[in-house]
Design an enzyme around this catalytic site. Structure first.
Site, PDB file in Angstrom:
ATOM      1  N   ASP A 149       0.760  -1.221   0.023  1.00 55.02           N
ATOM      2  CA  ASP A 149      -0.107  -0.084   0.090  1.00 55.02           C
ATOM      3  C   ASP A 149       0.724   1.238  -0.040  1.00 55.02           C
ATOM      4  O   ASP A 149       0.470   2.403  -0.425  1.00 55.02           O
ATOM      5  CB  ASP A 149      -0.919  -0.018   1.232  1.00 55.02           C
ATOM      6  N   HIS A 150       1.961   1.290   0.415  1.00 57.81           N
ATOM      7  CA  HIS A 150       2.822   2.626   0.757  1.00 57.81           C
ATOM      8  C   HIS A 150       3.707   3.016  -0.399  1.00 57.81           C
ATOM      9  O   HIS A 150       4.091   4.110  -0.510  1.00 57.81           O
ATOM     10  CB  HIS A 150       3.871   2.369   1.733  1.00 57.81           C
ATOM     11  N   ASP A 190       3.778  -1.029  11.235  1.00 54.31           N
ATOM     12  CA  ASP A 190       3.342   0.339  10.784  1.00 54.31           C
ATOM     13  C   ASP A 190       2.909   0.897  12.140  1.00 54.31           C
ATOM     14  O   ASP A 190       2.202   0.370  12.948  1.00 54.31           O
ATOM     15  CB  ASP A 190       2.283   0.274   9.797  1.00 54.31           C
ATOM     16  N   ARG A 195      -2.380  12.198   9.977  1.00 49.14           N
ATOM     17  CA  ARG A 195      -0.897  13.034  10.472  1.00 49.14           C
ATOM     18  C   ARG A 195      -0.998  14.423   9.482  1.00 49.14           C
ATOM     19  O   ARG A 195      -1.396  14.290   8.267  1.00 49.14           O
ATOM     20  CB  ARG A 195       0.271  12.372  10.051  1.00 49.14           C
ATOM     21  N   SER A 204      12.826   6.436  16.188  1.00 46.17           N
ATOM     22  CA  SER A 204      12.069   5.097  15.819  1.00 46.17           C
ATOM     23  C   SER A 204      12.777   4.020  15.977  1.00 46.17           C
ATOM     24  O   SER A 204      14.001   4.038  16.212  1.00 46.17           O
ATOM     25  CB  SER A 204      11.749   5.428  14.157  1.00 46.17           C
ATOM     26  N   ARG A 219      13.790   1.571  13.799  1.00 45.66           N
ATOM     27  CA  ARG A 219      14.220   1.137  12.766  1.00 45.66           C
ATOM     28  C   ARG A 219      15.475   0.380  13.021  1.00 45.66           C
ATOM     29  O   ARG A 219      16.477   0.580  13.544  1.00 45.66           O
ATOM     30  CB  ARG A 219      14.726   2.297  11.940  1.00 45.66           C
TER      31      ARG A 219
HETATM   32  S1  SF4 Z   1      -1.636   6.349   8.056  1.00 53.79           S
HETATM   33 FE1  SF4 Z   1      -0.189   5.227   7.177  1.00 53.79          FE
HETATM   34  S2  SF4 Z   1      -1.057   3.253   6.717  1.00 53.79           S
HETATM   35 FE2  SF4 Z   1      -2.858   4.904   6.685  1.00 53.79          FE
HETATM   36  S3  SF4 Z   1      -2.865   5.535   4.679  1.00 53.79           S
HETATM   37 FE3  SF4 Z   1      -1.673   6.892   5.794  1.00 53.79          FE
HETATM   38  S4  SF4 Z   1       0.343   6.072   5.346  1.00 53.79           S
HETATM   39 FE4  SF4 Z   1      -1.043   4.527   4.803  1.00 53.79          FE
END
Ligand code: SF4
Length: 755
Positions: free
Chosen positions: A95-96, A160, A448, A643, A645
């Protein structure tokens, strides 16, 4: 794509006795969070209850979820474990890596071409090791998980930060680094600091323009971006039970924005309905039988301040729609105050783009509520005055809302449907802008909104709101428009007042999908190969790290003495480097390039002790490696914060750094170093940091009797012939010492699998 009903039944079978034992241990009623955590202990119940924010506890998660960007290194590491298949049910979601540019069909095709080698690798490694694979276009990880795999009372980790979304189905779901995912897939336990508990009591009922999104926007305003750190938020009360399951998911999803470990809701009728609506009636039936254990004890909610570390109360009947931002999700504005805030702060009032959907807000309910606003507008002859995009969270939702006519409604309003993927939410957005230097505003129903997050432009003021508020403001093209009180004007000059949105929680005709985009793994993948081109610059198979030589380490060159803050971002930078996250050799060219050299106050500029020249950190380290010389990194306080990572630990290991010696470590990074077979050491006397000289050759002694709790000794051989001997501490337990000796935790796992 079938969820594992037998595994879930097993969890529910053991739940009553485990909860009872935990309640007895605690000597008091339990919250739901405590019930789930105690039911997932990797070891026997302890002698006394865990201390919140103090005890480190090993758990056994039920599931692992990975998105395509972070899955690469997690799975490359997992391949090292030598197991024929994953130890717990796991899935990968593509998805990313899909960039939004034109629209769903074209954008998906472009991504499939551009990321082919990554997708081929993820598909083949998933097929071989028993991992469910969700192809590009299948949807966003968290929406797909909610629709298919989340279950009340479960424990899941995911690579994630918005893994927490599954709390909407009563699951404790936590975002982790790839190393943790690898461990759990390899059969190891997973460690978590026992969290603090924040109770959120919801009373009253949502109505009108207010939605679940506004609850979390309000909570973010109360707790701020740090208020949830090391805490789990448990929502309860009659208001909580009145929210749709997907609405609960939205609230849990955005709990990541307040730094919460996770958030969750108690099992209720809404969750049961959602499970049934998504073809999981057998889970609902099984959950109904143990419902008292899938909710916190009654006494906990009646006297919540006794059992939670903090309690917040929100009356949903009086809650206003909110718009949060710009630049931070905790700047919360009730809509009645927002227009004035826009004017007073000089934020651009013109709304250039409205974006709805994403993993946070693309449920059937969200889409139908937003579409009810769009429909009224088009019926009244209105069109959007901003660019307007819709990102469905999954192919199942997309197919269903298209079937039911809602995508058509958005398109009539002037909207563009994007691929079922992250797209603009993660900056994968080729935004059409004629002047990137112009201050501008966008409004999203995502989670975000930090500077540059969506389009990489620091001049973009990003705000966050519900899909229906975003739709209304996009119609106006104006951030100061309040649909609760203001009028729009259509082409005929008539005034139009939008009515309250109407939503449908679950599709009346049921969900439908033609091709969900799922690839089931092979039943037996032992003879299958994993596709990685030896010439790829994005992917590289890992070789096992070599074991400790069995002798003290002598003559280590000081690579860098880092000064001040040195986060995992300083150790392994993100940005353009992320495309190499599946290629350890290539990404190692960013090793420590953000760290400040104590001796010249510069970044990425250290002395090569072999030549005397000042060069970039990775270049100097590669020179040492080529000549078979080990090195040591010295750091300051809280080294490796940020993070989780794993690259920040793998890169130094790969390039031949043998030890990291600091005043103090961030715990996750310290553990990551140990897992990779490195020595993670701390000064017994912090003032000894000052004794480290630029040309030092360093000996580490005491390794042949390396034991828990016993300090090691370092001899600092200075260039002038003098030396200093200092004591250094470590926190290795016996198992971690075995990791060091074997050259890394994965080497031990592999050895055990073979025997
Ligand atoms: S919050 Fe993360 S998982 Fe959800 S759509 Fe945005 S980038 Fe993708």
């Amino acid at each position: 794509m079938a969820f594992d009903i037998e595994m879930i039944k097993e969890v529910y079978k053991n739940l009553p006795s485990k909860v009872e034992a935990a309640r007895k241990l605690a000597g008091r009623p339990l919250t739901l969070t405590e019930k789930i955590l105690y039911a997932h202990l990797a070891e026997a119940l302890p002698a006394k209850p865990f201390e919140r924010q103090k005890s480190y506890v090993d758990f056994k998660p039920d599931r692992v979820a990975m998105q395509d960007a972070t899955a690469q290194m997690a799975l490359l590491q997992f391949m090292q474990a030598g197991r024929p298949k994953v130890a717990v049910p796991s899935t990968v979601h593509c998805d990313h890596l899909i960039q939004a540019k034109v629209g769903a069909v074209e954008d998906l095709k472009t991504a499939e071409d551009k990321n082919k080698e990554v997708y081929d690798f993820l598909a083949s490694v998933s097929n071989k090791y028993g991992i469910g694979f969700w192809k590009p276009g299948a949807g966003i990880i968290h929406q797909v998980i909610l629709e298919n795999y989340a279950f009340p009372g479960g424990l899941m980790i995911g690579t994630d930060s918005h893994t927490v979304n599954a709390g909407g189905l009563g699951m404790i779901a936590i975002g982790v680094g790839g190393a943790d995912a690898c461990d759990v897939m390899a059969g190891l336990a997973w460690e978590l600091k026992f969290p603090k508990l924040i109770g959120v009591k919801l009373t009253g009922k949502l109505s009108g323009w207010t939605s679940s999104k506004d609850i979390i926007l309000k909570v973010a305003g109360i707790l701020t971006v740090k208020g949830g750190t090391n805490a789990i938020l448990e929502y309860f009360g009659t208001g909580a039970d009145s929210l749709s399951c997907t609405g609960k998911g939205t609230i849990c999803n955005m709990g990541a924005e307040i730094g919460a470990t996770t958030s969750l809701f108690c099992y209720d009728n809404k969750m049961s309905d959602y499970l049934k609506g998504t073809s999981r009636t057998d889970i609902a039936v099984a959950a109904d039988k143990v419902i008292e254990h899938l909710r916190g004890d009654k006494e906990v909610y009646e006297s919540s301040s006794k059992y939670f570390d903090e309690v917040i109360e929100i009356d949903l009947s009086t809650l206003e729609p909110h718009i949060n931002g710009p630049f931070t999700p905790d700047l919360a504005w009730p809509i009645s105050k927002f227009a004035a805030a826009v004017k007073e702060n000089g934020w651009p009032a013109k709304l250039e783009v409205g974006l709805i959907g994403s993993c946070t807000n693309s449920s059937y309910e969200d889409i139908t509520r937003a579409a009810s606003v769009a429909k009224q507008a088009t019926d009244a002859g209105l069109k959007t005055n901003s660019e307007f995009t819709i990102t469905p969270g999954s192919e199942m939702v997309r197919f269903t809302v298209e079937r039911d006519g809602y995508l058509d409604t958005f398109e009539k309003m002037g909207g563009v449907v994007l691929a079922n993927a992250c797209g603009p939410c993660i900056g994968q957005w080729a935004r059409h802008s004629n002047d990137p230097n112009r201050k501008n505003s966008i409004l999203t129903s995502y989670n975000r909104n930090f500077a540059k997050r969506n389009d990489g432009n620091p001049n973009t003021h990003a705000f966050v709101a519900s899909p229906e508020i975003t739709t209304a403001l996009a119609l106006a093209g104006d951030l100061t428009f309040n649909p609760l009180t203001d009028f729009l004007t259509n082409a005929k000059g008539e005034k139009v007042k939008l009515k309250e949105p109407q939503g449908i929680e679950l599709p009346i005709k049921g969900f439908a999908v033609e091709d969900a985009g799922y690839q089931a793994p092979a039943a037996d993948g032992r003879n299958l190969t994993v596709n990685v081109s030896p010439t790829s610059d994005r992917l590289q198979l890992l070789d096992p790290f070599s074991a400790w030589e069995g002798i003290d380490l002598k003559g280590l060159k000081l690579l860098i003495k880092a000064k001040g803050k040195c986060t995992t971002d300083h150790i392994s930078m993100a940005g353009p480097w992320l495309k190499y996250r599946g290629h350890l050799d290539n990404i190692s060219n960013n090793m420590l390039i953000g760290a400040v050299n104590f001796f010249n106050e510069k970044t990425d500029n250290v002395k090569n002790q072999l030549t005397g020249a000042y060069e970039s950190v990775p270049k100097v380290q590669r020179d040492y490696k080529a000549k078979g010389i080990g090195s040591i990194v010295v750091g300051d306080e809280n080294y490796g914060e940020g993070s989780s990572r794993e690259h920040a630990a793998m890169e130094p290991r790969f390039l031949g750094v043998r030890a990291v010696l600091v005043k103090s470590f961030a715990r996750i990074h310290e553990t990551n170093l140990k897992k990779q077979g490195m020595l993670a050491l701390t000064f017994a006397n912090k003032a000894d940091y000052d004794k480290i000289m630029e040309d030092d050759s360093i000996d580490i002694t005491g390794l042949t009797s390396f034991a828990p709790g016993t300090p090691l000794t370092l001899v600092l051989n200075h260039a002038d012939g003098s030396n200093d001997t200092i004591k250094v501490n470590h926190t290795y337990n016996q198992q971690q010492i075995e990791w060091f000796k074997a050259g890394g935790a994965l080497n031990i796992i592999r050895a055990n699998v073979k025997t």
